[in-house]
Design an enzyme around this catalytic site. Sequence first.
Site, mmCIF file in Angstrom:
data_model
loop_
_atom_site.group_PDB
_atom_site.id
_atom_site.type_symbol
_atom_site.label_atom_id
_atom_site.label_comp_id
_atom_site.label_asym_id
_atom_site.label_seq_id
_atom_site.Cartn_x
_atom_site.Cartn_y
_atom_site.Cartn_z
ATOM 1 N N SER A 127 0.832 -1.205 0.000
ATOM 2 C CA SER A 127 0.000 0.000 0.000
ATOM 3 C C SER A 127 0.864 1.251 0.000
ATOM 4 O O SER A 127 0.616 2.194 -0.763
ATOM 5 C CB SER A 127 -0.911 0.024 1.236
ATOM 6 O OG SER A 127 -1.746 -1.109 1.265
ATOM 7 N N ARG A 160 0.949 7.831 5.926
ATOM 8 C CA ARG A 160 0.062 7.024 6.758
ATOM 9 C C ARG A 160 -1.345 7.628 6.800
ATOM 10 O O ARG A 160 -2.340 6.911 6.835
ATOM 11 C CB ARG A 160 0.629 6.819 8.170
ATOM 12 C CG ARG A 160 -0.152 5.787 9.002
ATOM 13 C CD ARG A 160 0.610 5.273 10.210
ATOM 14 N NE ARG A 160 1.723 4.438 9.840
ATOM 15 C CZ ARG A 160 1.617 3.121 9.549
ATOM 16 N NH1 ARG A 160 0.453 2.506 9.624
ATOM 17 N NH2 ARG A 160 2.679 2.439 9.195
ATOM 18 N N HIS A 175 -2.871 6.503 3.693
ATOM 19 C CA HIS A 175 -3.143 5.073 3.847
ATOM 20 C C HIS A 175 -4.440 4.836 4.625
ATOM 21 O O HIS A 175 -5.235 3.954 4.304
ATOM 22 C CB HIS A 175 -1.944 4.433 4.557
ATOM 23 C CG HIS A 175 -2.077 2.980 4.836
ATOM 24 N ND1 HIS A 175 -2.324 2.488 6.098
ATOM 25 C CD2 HIS A 175 -2.007 1.892 4.034
ATOM 26 C CE1 HIS A 175 -2.390 1.165 6.050
ATOM 27 N NE2 HIS A 175 -2.206 0.785 4.807
#
Lengths: 210, 210
Positions: B18, B41, B44
Amino acid sequence: MNHIELEKVLPEEIEARSFELITEELGDTPLIPGTEAIVKRCIHTSADFDYAQNLVFTENAVERALNALKNGASIVTDTQMGKAGISKKTLAQYGGEVYCFMSDEDVAQTAKEQGTTRAAASMDKAAALDKNLIFAVGNAPTALVRLYELVQEGKLKPELIIAVPVGFVNVVQSKELILDLEEIPSIVAKGRKGGSNIAACICNALLYML
Amino acid sequence: MNHIELEKVLPEEIEARSFELITEELGDTPLIPGTEAIVKRCIHTSADFDYAQNLVFTENAVERALNALKNGASIVTDTQMGKAGISKKTLAQYGGEVYCFMSDEDVAQTAKEQGTTRAAASMDKAAALDKNLIFAVGNAPTALVRLYELVQEGKLKPELIIAVPVGFVNVVQSKELILDLEEIPSIVAKGRKGGSNIAACICNALLYML
């Protein structure tokens, strides 16, 4: 205070005012009748108007979900965050509870043995419950893939699947799989977006509609 | 399975894959050196590339936050969801813990008496702790406004404020207030976006950097 001006809104009016602003901003955006409260709550939770476009509801999904909740259905989530966000008091009034098996030792063990994710293994654990279940998946596409398999194998018949994992690997595909399950009502955020917050928020939107 | 093709990725490789995809897709988008892991993040967690644009870091905020965490700082959140999402095990290794006072009876009582929100009252309760604190606010702008006041009144000196509430009423303004606190390091998602998931994810990004 300084040059920044705050809008004067009483604490108990903040949510209503937010929904007013969302409704204004949506303008003529077409929403499916009966789903407005859910779509608007997703926008409220994310400040992301993409949810006006990407949420898909299978036929009568909302009606069937509300009936299930009224009759005491429980909710299974794939994250502790999702569980934390769901209004457990409201759910309990109808006899349901929220399960998340992600931190369970036996689930970690099964996942390791089978080379799968804990999310997938936790769907197996849920399928073994003898209960009417709504699945609220906000994180793991592998949970959705396993739900798809369990339904296809005749081992599970969920009352509703809320398919809103977020991310980049198999997220889009796993949602399409759920939409392929013609017998199972679902609410799906097509594309990459979603999350535990969106999963919890859809559960709450349904609970507040009761 | 059917016409939908899943990418073959091992469970333990999903996150790395990812992040690869996010990095690819970001391409030449400029990120502030030292903040990349946090920005990625957040993307994500949300599949929303807006976070590459809207995250603001005050000078040395990341470095100062990492030092605080290393020295045992605790984290205060404004939602149980945020608390659920933070990696409490990693935090505990350095001596910190996560507090959320939103469900406390005394906080509800104080909020009622003072005509304020529980989020604001819970910041007062946190300020009374004799601890080094990082605040991770993903929901309530009223919490940020109260933090601003407490700092201005000299009653609180947070190690870091993560200012990422989401929404429509005073969200944008409350974040600007935090950016006005020159002495206090902050990480702010400018605009309406954010959430408990983003608050938790920024905490985790910092913890994983240790």
